[in-house]
Motif scaffolding. Structure first.
Motif, PDB file in Angstrom:
ATOM      1  N   ALA A  58       0.853  -1.189   0.000  1.00 50.17           N
ATOM      2  CA  ALA A  58       0.000   0.000   0.000  1.00 50.17           C
ATOM      3  C   ALA A  58       0.886   1.236   0.000  1.00 50.17           C
ATOM      4  CB  ALA A  58      -0.884   0.008   1.242  1.00 50.17           C
ATOM      5  N   GLN A  59       0.519   2.201  -0.808  1.00 49.06           N
ATOM      6  CA  GLN A  59       1.203   3.490  -0.784  1.00 49.06           C
ATOM      7  C   GLN A  59       0.466   4.365   0.215  1.00 49.06           C
ATOM      8  OE1 GLN A  59       1.632   5.137  -4.714  1.00 49.06           O
ATOM      9  NE2 GLN A  59       1.867   3.100  -5.581  1.00 49.06           N
ATOM     10  N   VAL A  60       1.221   5.033   1.055  1.00 41.30           N
ATOM     11  CA  VAL A  60       0.593   5.860   2.079  1.00 41.30           C
ATOM     12  C   VAL A  60       1.110   7.295   1.965  1.00 41.30           C
ATOM     13  CG1 VAL A  60       0.272   3.934   3.672  1.00 41.30           C
ATOM     14  CG2 VAL A  60       2.347   5.299   3.801  1.00 41.30           C
ATOM     15  N   GLY A  66       1.094  11.495  10.260  1.00 44.34           N
ATOM     16  CA  GLY A  66       1.804  12.310  11.233  1.00 44.34           C
ATOM     17  C   GLY A  66       3.294  12.404  10.971  1.00 44.34           C
ATOM     18  N   LEU A  67       3.727  12.037   9.770  1.00 44.52           N
ATOM     19  CA  LEU A  67       5.142  12.092   9.420  1.00 44.52           C
ATOM     20  C   LEU A  67       5.334  13.204   8.387  1.00 44.52           C
ATOM     21  CD1 LEU A  67       5.697   8.238   9.111  1.00 44.52           C
ATOM     22  CD2 LEU A  67       6.268   9.717  11.056  1.00 44.52           C
ATOM     23  N   GLY A  68       5.381  14.438   8.875  1.00 44.04           N
ATOM     24  CA  GLY A  68       5.381  15.596   8.000  1.00 44.04           C
ATOM     25  C   GLY A  68       6.736  16.026   7.477  1.00 44.04           C
ATOM     26  N   LEU A  69       7.810  15.440   7.969  1.00 43.36           N
ATOM     27  CA  LEU A  69       9.143  15.844   7.532  1.00 43.36           C
ATOM     28  C   LEU A  69       9.837  14.665   6.867  1.00 43.36           C
ATOM     29  CD1 LEU A  69      11.215  18.173   7.535  1.00 43.36           C
ATOM     30  CD2 LEU A  69      12.057  17.276   9.702  1.00 43.36           C
ATOM     31  N   LEU A 115      22.479   5.834   1.374  1.00 43.32           N
ATOM     32  CA  LEU A 115      21.479   6.893   1.308  1.00 43.32           C
ATOM     33  C   LEU A 115      20.256   6.389   2.062  1.00 43.32           C
ATOM     34  CD1 LEU A 115      20.526   9.657   0.197  1.00 43.32           C
ATOM     35  CD2 LEU A 115      19.633   8.401  -1.779  1.00 43.32           C
ATOM     36  N   LEU A 116      19.857   7.132   3.085  1.00 44.53           N
ATOM     37  CA  LEU A 116      18.688   6.789   3.889  1.00 44.53           C
ATOM     38  C   LEU A 116      17.531   7.702   3.510  1.00 44.53           C
ATOM     39  CD1 LEU A 116      20.280   6.615   7.467  1.00 44.53           C
ATOM     40  CD2 LEU A 116      20.123   4.800   5.758  1.00 44.53           C
ATOM     41  N   HIS A 117      16.344   7.132   3.323  1.00 43.06           N
ATOM     42  CA  HIS A 117      15.117   7.916   3.165  1.00 43.06           C
ATOM     43  C   HIS A 117      14.446   7.854   4.525  1.00 43.06           C
ATOM     44  CE1 HIS A 117      10.890   8.312   1.182  1.00 43.06           C
ATOM     45  NE2 HIS A 117      11.223   9.378   1.865  1.00 43.06           N
ATOM     46  N   VAL A 118      14.274   9.011   5.133  1.00 35.58           N
ATOM     47  CA  VAL A 118      13.784   9.100   6.506  1.00 35.58           C
ATOM     48  C   VAL A 118      12.462   9.862   6.533  1.00 35.58           C
ATOM     49  CG1 VAL A 118      14.310  10.086   8.773  1.00 35.58           C
ATOM     50  CG2 VAL A 118      16.119   9.009   7.452  1.00 35.58           C
ATOM     51  N   GLN A 119      11.505   9.347   7.303  1.00 40.14           N
ATOM     52  CA  GLN A 119      10.234  10.026   7.521  1.00 40.14           C
ATOM     53  C   GLN A 119      10.059  10.198   9.030  1.00 40.14           C
ATOM     54  OE1 GLN A 119       7.269   7.532   5.650  1.00 40.14           O
ATOM     55  NE2 GLN A 119       7.773   8.291   3.618  1.00 40.14           N
ATOM     56  N   ASP A 122       8.595  15.760  12.802  1.00 43.14           N
ATOM     57  CA  ASP A 122       8.966  17.171  12.719  1.00 43.14           C
ATOM     58  C   ASP A 122      10.467  17.313  12.923  1.00 43.14           C
ATOM     59  OD1 ASP A 122       9.303  16.711  15.494  1.00 43.14           O
ATOM     60  OD2 ASP A 122       7.355  17.572  15.956  1.00 43.14           O
ATOM     61  N   MET A 123      10.942  18.557  12.971  1.00 43.84           N
ATOM     62  CA  MET A 123      12.377  18.806  13.112  1.00 43.84           C
ATOM     63  C   MET A 123      12.921  18.289  14.445  1.00 43.84           C
ATOM     64  SD  MET A 123      15.062  19.741  11.584  1.00 43.84           S
ATOM     65  CE  MET A 123      14.577  20.699  10.176  1.00 43.84           C
ATOM     66  N   GLU A 124      12.138  18.366  15.484  1.00 47.35           N
ATOM     67  CA  GLU A 124      12.581  17.846  16.788  1.00 47.35           C
ATOM     68  C   GLU A 124      12.808  16.330  16.711  1.00 47.35           C
ATOM     69  OE1 GLU A 124      10.733  17.214  21.221  1.00 47.35           O
ATOM     70  OE2 GLU A 124      10.204  19.061  20.151  1.00 47.35           O
ATOM     71  N   HIS A 125      11.878  15.621  16.093  1.00 43.47           N
ATOM     72  CA  HIS A 125      12.014  14.171  15.915  1.00 43.47           C
ATOM     73  C   HIS A 125      13.253  13.872  15.063  1.00 43.47           C
ATOM     74  CE1 HIS A 125       9.862  10.192  14.560  1.00 43.47           C
ATOM     75  NE2 HIS A 125      11.018   9.961  15.137  1.00 43.47           N
ATOM     76  N   PHE A 126      13.449  14.657  13.996  1.00 46.02           N
ATOM     77  CA  PHE A 126      14.617  14.470  13.136  1.00 46.02           C
ATOM     78  C   PHE A 126      15.910  14.677  13.924  1.00 46.02           C
ATOM     79  CE2 PHE A 126      17.954  16.152  10.425  1.00 46.02           C
ATOM     80  CZ  PHE A 126      18.076  15.113   9.524  1.00 46.02           C
TER      81      PHE A 126
END
Length: 156
Positions: A58-60, A66-69, A115-119, A122-126
């Motif tokens: 499934a594409q989400v 809640g993964l905006g960044l 190369l990592l694709h990260v979701q 927000d910036m704090e979580h990152f």
């Protein structure tokens, strides 16, 4: 026409249709490629058995979860020395499997190793992921991040 991987034109049309919508019924798929549904079923099963089709997912929309960044992180590992029990690559590959923020990881040729694709939320979580997880890994020497401004083309 090219014949990538020994696939004929019908196989390629089947794959293209499934990549666009993996929920097609065999009847709908047969209509799109111009075969009977039983012939399409046989071809799809063969493509699965041969490892051409490796799965369905499934594409989400990350923001709806809640993964905006979204970010891409280039990672450089330390070099392997004979005194190390486990190679930095093996150690890193094993660790990445448990990092829920990483949705995709590919090995690279060139200046950087992965190369990592990260979701993340927000910036704090990152910042917490970078500081407490990625940079604390013993194999990681350096990383460089690019943040996604807009998805132009691609899958969730």
């Amino acid at each position: 026409m090219d014949n990538p991987g020994g696939l004929d034109a019908i196989d390629q049309r089947i794959i293209a249709a499934l990549r666009q919508d993996a929920r097609l019924t065999f009847e709908q798929l047969a209509e799109r490629v111009g075969l009977s549904s039983s012939a399409v079923l046989r071809r799809v099963r063969r493509l699965e058995a041969e490892g051409v089709i490796t799965g369905y997912a499934a594409q989400v929309a990350p923001e709806r979860m809640g993964l905006g960044l979204l970010a891409y992180i280039n990672v450089r590992l330390e070099k392997h020395t004979p005194s190390q029990r486990q190679s930095p690559m093996d150690s890193f590959r094993a660790a990445v499997q448990g990092w829920s923020e990483v949705v995709d990881c590919v090995a690279l040729a060139g200046e950087m190793d992965y190369l990592l694709h990260v979701q993340v939320r927000d910036m704090e979580h990152f910042a917490r992921f970078i500081r407490d997880t990625l940079l604390r890994h013993a194999s990681v020497q350096d990383c460089k991040t690019s943040f996604v401004l807009e998805r132009v083309k691609g899958r969730g």
